[in-house]
Structure formats: structure tokens, C-alpha cells
Design a protein around this motif. Structure first.
Motif, PDB file in Angstrom:
ATOM      1  N   GLN A   1       0.944  -1.123   0.316  1.00  0.00           N
ATOM      2  CA  GLN A   1      -0.115   0.011  -0.141  1.00  0.00           C
ATOM      3  C   GLN A   1       0.724   1.408   0.020  1.00  0.00           C
ATOM      4  OE1 GLN A   1      -3.316  -0.122  -0.250  1.00  0.00           O
ATOM      5  NE2 GLN A   1      -3.672  -1.963  -0.076  1.00  0.00           N
ATOM      6  N   TYR A   2       0.437   2.111  -0.854  1.00  0.00           N
ATOM      7  CA  TYR A   2       0.928   3.811  -0.747  1.00  0.00           C
ATOM      8  C   TYR A   2       0.287   4.410  -0.282  1.00  0.00           C
ATOM      9  CZ  TYR A   2       3.463   2.168  -5.099  1.00  0.00           C
ATOM     10  OH  TYR A   2       3.965   2.054  -6.202  1.00  0.00           O
ATOM     11  N   SER A   3       0.671   5.124   0.974  1.00  0.00           N
ATOM     12  CA  SER A   3       0.448   5.926   2.068  1.00  0.00           C
ATOM     13  C   SER A   3       0.809   7.586   1.674  1.00  0.00           C
ATOM     14  CB  SER A   3       0.494   6.262   3.056  1.00  0.00           C
ATOM     15  OG  SER A   3       1.498   5.477   3.666  1.00  0.00           O
ATOM     16  N   TYR A   4       0.114   8.924   1.604  1.00  0.00           N
ATOM     17  CA  TYR A   4       0.821   9.785   0.800  1.00  0.00           C
ATOM     18  C   TYR A   4       0.166  10.734   1.949  1.00  0.00           C
ATOM     19  CZ  TYR A   4       0.000   7.078  -3.308  1.00  0.00           C
ATOM     20  OH  TYR A   4      -0.098   6.242  -4.386  1.00  0.00           O
ATOM     21  N   PHE A   5       1.308  12.189   1.986  1.00  0.00           N
ATOM     22  CA  PHE A   5       0.742  13.321   2.573  1.00  0.00           C
ATOM     23  C   PHE A   5       0.274  14.132   1.801  1.00  0.00           C
ATOM     24  CE2 PHE A   5       3.037  17.181   3.126  1.00  0.00           C
ATOM     25  CZ  PHE A   5       2.717  17.087   3.990  1.00  0.00           C
ATOM     26  N   LYS A   6      -1.162  14.800   2.020  1.00  0.00           N
ATOM     27  CA  LYS A   6      -1.830  16.020   2.063  1.00  0.00           C
ATOM     28  C   LYS A   6      -1.176  17.114   2.437  1.00  0.00           C
ATOM     29  CE  LYS A   6      -5.569  12.675   1.009  1.00  0.00           C
ATOM     30  NZ  LYS A   6      -6.514  12.404   1.365  1.00  0.00           N
ATOM     31  N   PRO A   7      -0.167  17.874   1.212  1.00  0.00           N
ATOM     32  CA  PRO A   7      -0.161  19.449   1.487  1.00  0.00           C
ATOM     33  C   PRO A   7      -0.701  19.837   2.311  1.00  0.00           C
ATOM     34  CG  PRO A   7       0.417  18.856  -0.316  1.00  0.00           C
ATOM     35  CD  PRO A   7      -0.331  17.427  -0.464  1.00  0.00           C
ATOM     36  N   PRO A   8      -0.603  21.264   3.529  1.00  0.00           N
ATOM     37  CA  PRO A   8      -1.755  21.804   4.030  1.00  0.00           C
ATOM     38  C   PRO A   8      -2.109  22.899   3.210  1.00  0.00           C
ATOM     39  CG  PRO A   8       0.029  22.087   5.436  1.00  0.00           C
ATOM     40  CD  PRO A   8       0.393  20.792   3.789  1.00  0.00           C
ATOM     41  N   VAL A   9      -0.827  23.000   2.261  1.00  0.00           N
ATOM     42  CA  VAL A   9      -1.041  24.229   1.572  1.00  0.00           C
ATOM     43  C   VAL A   9      -0.969  24.017   0.328  1.00  0.00           C
ATOM     44  CG1 VAL A   9       0.069  26.252   0.737  1.00  0.00           C
ATOM     45  CG2 VAL A   9      -0.018  25.778   2.988  1.00  0.00           C
ATOM     46  N   ILE A  10      -1.742  24.176  -0.997  1.00  0.00           N
ATOM     47  CA  ILE A  10      -2.251  24.037  -2.320  1.00  0.00           C
ATOM     48  C   ILE A  10      -1.786  25.551  -3.189  1.00  0.00           C
ATOM     49  CG2 ILE A  10      -3.348  22.986  -4.013  1.00  0.00           C
ATOM     50  CD1 ILE A  10      -2.760  21.097  -2.508  1.00  0.00           C
ATOM     51  N   ARG A  11      -0.875  25.116  -4.131  1.00  0.00           N
ATOM     52  CA  ARG A  11      -0.335  26.208  -4.813  1.00  0.00           C
ATOM     53  C   ARG A  11      -0.496  25.675  -6.552  1.00  0.00           C
ATOM     54  NH1 ARG A  11       3.150  30.127  -2.535  1.00  0.00           N
ATOM     55  NH2 ARG A  11       4.361  28.742  -0.196  1.00  0.00           N
ATOM     56  N   PRO A  12      -0.473  26.973  -7.271  1.00  0.00           N
ATOM     57  CA  PRO A  12       0.053  26.690  -8.804  1.00  0.00           C
ATOM     58  C   PRO A  12       1.104  26.972  -8.882  1.00  0.00           C
ATOM     59  CG  PRO A  12      -0.196  29.183  -8.229  1.00  0.00           C
ATOM     60  CD  PRO A  12      -0.366  28.287  -6.862  1.00  0.00           C
ATOM     61  N   VAL A  13       1.370  25.739  -9.883  1.00  0.00           N
ATOM     62  CA  VAL A  13       3.098  25.155 -10.070  1.00  0.00           C
ATOM     63  C   VAL A  13       4.140  26.967 -10.508  1.00  0.00           C
ATOM     64  CG1 VAL A  13       2.762  23.239 -11.499  1.00  0.00           C
ATOM     65  CG2 VAL A  13       2.782  25.467 -12.732  1.00  0.00           C
ATOM     66  N   THR A  14       3.175  27.766 -11.491  1.00  0.00           N
ATOM     67  CA  THR A  14       3.883  28.923 -10.742  1.00  0.00           C
ATOM     68  C   THR A  14       4.718  29.922  -9.707  1.00  0.00           C
ATOM     69  OG1 THR A  14       1.883  30.613 -10.616  1.00  0.00           O
ATOM     70  CG2 THR A  14       2.556  30.156 -13.263  1.00  0.00           C
ATOM     71  N   ASP A  15       3.990  29.685  -8.512  1.00  0.00           N
ATOM     72  CA  ASP A  15       4.888  29.997  -7.109  1.00  0.00           C
ATOM     73  C   ASP A  15       5.703  28.782  -7.088  1.00  0.00           C
ATOM     74  OD1 ASP A  15       2.468  31.683  -6.506  1.00  0.00           O
ATOM     75  OD2 ASP A  15       1.775  30.567  -5.077  1.00  0.00           O
ATOM     76  N   TYR A  16       6.114  28.114  -7.393  1.00  0.00           N
ATOM     77  CA  TYR A  16       7.508  27.240  -7.157  1.00  0.00           C
ATOM     78  C   TYR A  16       8.036  27.662  -9.045  1.00  0.00           C
ATOM     79  CZ  TYR A  16      10.675  23.105  -7.890  1.00  0.00           C
ATOM     80  OH  TYR A  16      12.007  22.135  -7.975  1.00  0.00           O
ATOM     81  N   LEU A  17       7.989  27.991  -9.846  1.00  0.00           N
ATOM     82  CA  LEU A  17       8.770  27.631 -11.114  1.00  0.00           C
ATOM     83  C   LEU A  17       8.930  29.403 -11.219  1.00  0.00           C
ATOM     84  CD1 LEU A  17       6.851  26.448 -13.609  1.00  0.00           C
ATOM     85  CD2 LEU A  17       7.813  24.633 -12.626  1.00  0.00           C
ATOM     86  N   ALA A  18       9.076  30.324 -10.288  1.00  0.00           N
ATOM     87  CA  ALA A  18       9.018  31.604 -10.838  1.00  0.00           C
ATOM     88  C   ALA A  18      10.136  31.943 -10.693  1.00  0.00           C
ATOM     89  CB  ALA A  18       7.655  32.551 -10.542  1.00  0.00           C
TER      90      ALA A  18
END
Ligand code: SF4
Ligand code: MG
Length: 314
Positions: free
Chosen positions: A259-276
Motif C-alpha cells: 500500500q502507498y500512503s500519501y502526504f496531503k500538503p496543508p497548502v495548495i499552490r499553482p506551479v508558477t509559485d515554484y517555477l518563478a
């Protein structure tokens, strides 16, 4: 470190990876090395195949390690580490070593783990040697001058994927799913992913991997300011944003239950927040960013995070 001690009162004092090494300021892999070896403690043998963390850590006949450490050729991280583990198992079995079985840890860059040394690593995981195999992933061959690797993201600029009129996005291929391959292909292997944005998660997964009887594999995202081209103090922030924007899912795989267990991040962002934040993506056109956002949305769906409408429309 003091703030961490608040959450982890038994955080070890010892630092088997000492200050004074020669990595760049803000180097993600150096932060990873420090946390991993702190979590493992002094009864540890470390193996370092060729990569930034071999070259930068062992120049001029000195190393920052207070524990036994050995360099191995870039393609043989798995076979060398198998040999170390098998030798200790045999010595203990034959009564020739009465110490406690050591933590055997190899930390290989993405060039070694996902490309040149994948065969030997896969062999070691398949034979289920009692060792912890880690890929510190800076998404390029950094040590030799930022060449493309299989884990370089789509759209990433490297010296081998320069954007130009014919290929405006830089890298065209999508990254190799290294940790998935390891989980799906090796029956008894504990597998997990994490980033240096979550030190307690790194420490917990290192200890879990070491306590697991048999092979364990961790895929750890570690930004490289030289390859990613970002402001030096942003290594930890990037390592959280890559998870919050859906481009690097954090999970754990239990080989017992499959089984896989996934971490659900408490904050969701658009990819531009990371790419920029990174110069390696500065050339991307809107259609390339949209392709990355669609990939991130698919990852969100996989980990059970509902994709908000405003992210679907980007
Ligand atoms: Fe670290 Fe990147 Fe510098 Fe290598 S090039 S020492 S991985 S920051
Ligand atoms: Mg690398």
C-alpha cells in the motif's frame, strides 16, 4: 536545530557530517546529508558514489565525516553497498564480529541512482540487502556542470537542454519515476519520498528505513542553487513549494501490505509559485507552464487532493 529540538527532544547531539565541507552555500544535498547522518548516528558506514557530494566533500584528502566513509565509482553504488552489508552479515554469522550490525547507507545522486548506476542499485534492492539506499535528487548532473539527468523536470534548462528556436521548452522528456520503479519492482523494499523542506519527515523515514529488515530506498528532493538558479537562502522554501504545487508527491510504500500512503500538503499552490523562483524555468512559454500544471493536477488526483477549479483553468 534548536527549534527542531523542541519537536524532537532526543535529536542526537552528534553530527557525523561536520561543517567545513566544500559544497556551495545553501546546497540542498549537504542539508540532506547532515539530517540523514544525524538520524542514523555514529554506528554507521556511509558510501558515496561519484557526484557532487563525493567531489565537494572529499577534496584534498580530507572529508567532513566522523564515521567510516568510502567512495565508489558512479555505476557501482548498489554493488559496493551490497558487499559492505553482506560482509557484516557474514562476519556476524561466523562469530567474527561481536558489535551491533551497523547502519549501512549509500547516498547516490540522481545521475548515479536513476541513470548510470540504476542497474546495480536495482540488483541490491532486489536481493534485499539490509541497507538504506538513498537518491539525493538535485535533478541534474551538477558536479560536472549541470547536464540533464532522467529526473530533470520537463522544461528544465541544463547545459544539454538549452532552450532555443527549435526546442523552446528546453527539456522535452518527462522525468523518470524512480521511486515508483523501486516500489513496484522490488518485492521486499521499503520505499519513501521526501524533501529537505521537512526535516522531521527525513529523520523519521531514515530511521524507518534503517529499522526495516532488508532493503530500503528513499528518494529525497534536494535543490541545487547552481543548477536551479535561485536565491541561496530559499533551499528549504523551494523544497516545500515543490510539494505544495504537486510536482513532487511525498509518500511511503509498505512492502508488507503493498500500500502507498500519501502526504496531503496543508497548502495548495499553482506551479508558477515554484517555477518563478528558479532561473532554469525562466524561458518557459504559457503552454509549457500549462503542461506542468496539468501534470501537477494529475499528481494531486493521485494523492487524493481535490484540485480546485482555479487550478484546472490555469
Ligand atoms: Fe550542492 Fe549544487 Fe553546489 Fe553541487 S553544484 S555542491 S549539488 S549546490
Ligand atoms: Mg544530481
Amino acid at each position: 536545530q534548536e527549534r527542531l529540538r523542541h519537536y524532537l527532544p532526543d535529536l542526537p547531539e552528534e553530527d557525523p557530517y561536520q561543517a567545513g565541507h566544500r559544497t556551495c552555500a545553501g546546497c540542498g544535498p549537504a542539508i540532506e546529508y547532515r539530517w540523514v547522518l544525524k538520524a542514523a548516528g555514529n554506528n554507521t558506514i556511509a558510501v558515496g558514489p561519484t557526484g557532487c557530494m563525493y567531489v565537494a566533500n572529499s577534496s584534498y584528502l580530507c572529508t567532513p565525516y566522523t564515521i567510516p566513509w568510502a567512495h565508489t565509482q558512479i555505476g557501482s553504488a548498489g554493488s559496493f553497498t551490497s558487499g559492505v552489508a553482506a560482509a557484516y552479515e557474514a562476519r556476524i554469522r561466523k562469530g567474527k564480529y561481536d558489535g551491533e550490525y551497523p547502519n549501512v547507507i549509500v547516498m547516490a545522486g540522481d545521475g548515479s541512482a536513476s541513470d548510470i548506476g540504476l542497474g546495480s542499485l536495482s540488483g541490491a534492492l532486489y536481493r534485499n540487502h539490509d541497507a538504506l539506499f538513498i537518491c539525493y535528487d538535485n535533478e541534474c548532473y551538477a558536479n560536472t556542470g549541470i547536464q540533464v539527468s532522467p529526473t530533470t523536470p520537463y522544461g528544465g534548462m541544463t547545459t544539454f537542454t538549452p532552450p532555443g528556436p527549435v526546442i523552446p521548452e528546453g527539456k522535452k522528456l518527462w522525468p523518470k519515476q524512480l521511486a515508483r520503479m523501486m516500489a513496484e519492482g522490488h518485492p521486499w523494499c521499503y520505499v519513501a519520498t521526501t524533501t529537505i523542506g521537512y526535516p522531521i519527515d527525513v529523520i523519521n523515514k531514515v530511521r524507518k528505513g534503517l529499522n526495516h529488515r532488508g532493503a530500503a530506498f528513499l528518494h529525497i528532493y534536494t535543490p541545487c542553487q547552481k543548477g536551479f538558479v535561485y536565491q541561496t537562502p530559499m533551499s528549504v522554501e523551494l523544497s516545500r513549494r515543490v510539494v505544495e504545487c504537486g510536482l513532487f508527491p511525498v509518500w511511503e510504500y509498505d512492502p508488507g501490505t503493498r500500500q502507498y500512503s500519501y502526504f496531503k500538503p496543508p497548502v495548495i499552490r499553482p506551479v508558477t509559485d515554484y517555477l518563478a523562483m528558479q532561473g532554469r524555468f525562466g524561458h518557459l512559454l504559457p503552454e509549457h507552464v500549462a503542461a506542468l500544471q496539468r501534470a501537477a493536477n494529475r499528481n494531486f488526483e493521485m494523492i487524493g487532493v481535490e484540485v480546485p477549479e482555479w487550478l484546472r483553468e490555469l
